[in-house]
Design a protein around this motif. Structure first.
Motif, PDB file in Angstrom:
ATOM      1  N   UNK A   1       1.032  -1.280   0.418  1.00 52.63           N
ATOM      2  CA  UNK A   1       0.330  -0.073  -0.257  1.00 52.63           C
ATOM      3  C   UNK A   1       1.037   1.070  -0.165  1.00 52.63           C
ATOM      4  N   UNK A   2       0.764   2.290  -0.990  1.00 54.79           N
ATOM      5  CA  UNK A   2       1.732   3.725  -1.106  1.00 54.79           C
ATOM      6  C   UNK A   2       0.536   4.151   0.395  1.00 54.79           C
ATOM      7  N   UNK A   3       1.515   5.105   0.460  1.00 54.23           N
ATOM      8  CA  UNK A   3       0.903   6.728   1.980  1.00 54.23           C
ATOM      9  C   UNK A   3       2.324   7.548   1.361  1.00 54.23           C
ATOM     10  N   UNK A   4       1.352   8.780   1.372  1.00 58.11           N
ATOM     11  CA  UNK A   4       2.432   9.874   1.294  1.00 58.11           C
ATOM     12  C   UNK A   4       2.670  10.512   2.662  1.00 58.11           C
ATOM     13  N   UNK A   5       3.856  11.404   2.617  1.00 57.54           N
ATOM     14  CA  UNK A   5       4.221  11.420   4.429  1.00 57.54           C
ATOM     15  C   UNK A   5       4.691  13.144   3.694  1.00 57.54           C
TER      16      UNK A   5
END
Length: 580
Positions: free
Chosen positions: A289-293
């Motif tokens: 799963x991708x996540x933006x920090x």
């Protein structure tokens, strides 16, 4: 000990593969010799320093109520299967087979072995609390062993394991070990910090690392200048700041930033500080799963904090191709506005703004970006590295300072990670079976000695702290063929030994300059020079290695004066360990 009869092969030139000071000086001073990558012989001088370190450890561990044992270095795979680590541990675990094709490993750590020992011998709560320790060689097949004893494959370690009936018991054991470690490193004369740390692969809950402060340290440490709070940068907390109201912020505005991708380029082009920008990083979790920090432009992402927030064990930066596929935005112009993937933002984003962010199209950024109005955040959390000048998260007035450190000790609260999987239980006072609660406490013995050199040296050689010095005193005879010089040296040598002082007598027939160079290289705390000129006044010269201070001592009083100075130095270190 007489230098002429001692195995002390000093080197004038620094070996080419020695990168850091301790490695260079331990080779040059004849303390260690390389056998294979990350594997060393301990020569007599180096072994004496190691034994000094071990003696301090034993005294303080025994004082804290721990009991010494010795476990095998060769460990059967069956035990590691029980804990589940046989498959989990990486290539650092050196796996071997015996003649019957039975699997074994060279122990890199001994949680499984000690748990097996205790479950077979401890059956009742009346046998608790229990803390067992050993000082023994370990083996970890490092992919890139380097820096001498700092990152070797075979190394000497003190590891201890506590066993208690409940969490309150392990909390008490942990505190005892924490204080014992403070005394150990204080007695060694080292400048160190006990810092909060991530538990890493060993597992457990609370953990502290003991760091010797040195410019060559691999670890970054943050500590408060006003209170005792200190933490590894992986663990150091950021104090939340009051939230800024952005209700009156101007509307979102897209501005052209041709060819400006880096934060420094954008901030310079738009005439704003980096702290007014927000940068977006895309990462992929172990589930895919991708996540933006999202962080302030002048802050750095702390991947370990983010992993803990997300509850994942693996987190990797997305490739350029993955970023464009997942977001539709070109690399360098990525921002949170209109973003479809989940966004986790640092607390500084919540407490600041409006921000300059990427506009998700080439050569453009947004001004006046406000969270809640222009983009959504799934969660705000502390996901950045602490920096110098940040406010302390523990006290009101403290400011964080940054240091480099060498990890020499680590203490963990393991809980039941190993005792549960290996069924290590006892009967409580109600006759009920209870799983033991464990703690784990390690010190790198050789690593601490090397760290002491990193912290105590000059351009001439080692400057030993008195408690770790292989010899406390070096007597240099300027002309051993001179009968008066030799007689005076032999007399002082014998008198010091009778007083329990450890002495190396340089009785070699060498030039004075060569002897002085070796004396500086070896770094014994006190050097006594005996020459015909001073003897004409019935005196000898005493020089302190650290300060370089020189003084003349009457020969008849020299042994007493030197012994008093040595004992005072050792007593001062012990006193600091008790009250520090």
């Amino acid at each position: 000990m007489r230098y002429s009869q001692y195995l002390l092969p000093t080197l004038r030139e620094t070996p080419g593969d020695a990168e850091i000071i301790s490695h260079q000086l331990m080779l040059r001073a004849g303390m260690i010799r390389k056998v294979a990558a990350g594997i060393y012989d301990y020569l007599p001088l180096g072994l004496r320093a190691i034994r000094k370190m071990e003696a301090i450890i034993r005294e303080e561990m025994n004082r804290a109520g721990a009991i010494e044992v010795l476990m095998p270095m060769v460990v059967p795979a069956d035990l590691w299967d029980e804990s589940g680590r046989w498959q989990q541990y990486g290539k650092e675990l050196l796996r071997i087979k015996d003649r019957k094709e039975t699997d074994f490993c060279l122990g890199p750590t001994h949680e499984e072995v000690i748990t097996e020992m205790v479950r077979g011998t401890v059956r009742s709560y009346r046998q608790l609390p229990l803390n067992l320790y050993q000082i023994q060689s370990k083996f970890r097949d490092e992919i890139r062993p380097r820096f001498g004893l700092m990152r070797g494959r075979e190394f000497i370690m003190k590891d201890a394991y506590s066993f208690d009936l409940d969490q309150a018991g392990v909390d008490l054991a942990y505190e005892k070990m924490y204080q014992a470690y403070r005394r150990i490193f204080a007695r060694c004369g080292l400048n160190f910090r006990a810092v909060e740390a991530d538990t890493g692969n060993i597992g457990g809950s609370s953990s502290h690392e003991f760091m010797v402060l040195a410019e060559s340290g691999e670890d970054a440490i943050a500590s408060c200048h006003a209170c005792e709070y200190a933490a590894n940068v992986e663990k150091a907390e950021c104090r939340p700041q009051p939230q800024v109201c952005c209700d009156e912020a101007p509307p979102l505005e897209q501005v052209a930033t041709p060819g400006r991708k880096a934060i420094s380029e954008v901030s310079e082009f738009l005439g704003v500080p980096a702290s007014a920008t927000a940068k977006a990083l895309v990462l992929i979790t172990d589930s895919g799963a991708p996540v933006m920090a999202l962080l302030r432009g002048d802050h750095e992402l702390n991947p370990i904090k983010l992993k803990n927030v997300l509850g994942c064990s693996v987190l990797e930066l997305a490739t350029d191709e993955q970023i464009e596929k997942l977001t539709g935005a070109p690399v360098g112009y990525l921002g949170p506005v209109g973003m479809k993937i989940r966004v986790v933002a640092d607390l500084a984003i919540q407490s600041g703004g409006p921000w300059i962010t990427g506009a998700n199209v080439s050569d453009a950024h947004f001004r006046n970006t406000v969270h809640g109005r222009d983009f959504a955040v799934e969660r705000f959390a502390d996901i950045r590295n602490v920096g110098a000048g940040d406010p302390c998260p523990r006290c009101a007035d403290g400011i964080m300072e940054m240091w480099r450190g060498i990890e020499v000790g680590h203490v963990f609260k393991l809980g039941t990670k190993y005792s549960a999987s290996m069924r290590a239980t006892v009967l409580d006072d109600q006759g009920q079976e209870r799983t033991l609660v464990m703690g784990c406490y390690g010190i790198g013995v050789g690593r601490t000695v090397a760290a002491a050199i990193e912290q105590n040296h000059d351009d001439k050689g080692v400057i030993w702290p008195m408690p770790l010095a292989p010899f406390q005193v070096l007597i240099t005879l300027l002309n051993p063929k001179d009968e008066a010089v030799r007689a005076a040296g032999e007399r002082l040598y014998a008198e010091l030994q009778e007083k329990g002082i450890e002495v190396l007598l340089d009785d070699r027939d060498e030039r004075a300059g060569s002897k002085f160079a070796d004396a500086d290289l070896l770094g014994m705390p006190l050097r006594v020079t005996i020459g015909s000129k001073a003897l004409q006044e019935a005196a000898v010269e005493l020089q302190e290695r650290r300060s370089g201070a020189r003084s003349l001592l009457p020969l008849a009083e020299a042994a007493g004066s030197i012994a008093t100075q040595v004992r005072a130095a050792l007593a001062a270190g012990a006193q600091e360990a008790v009250h520090g």
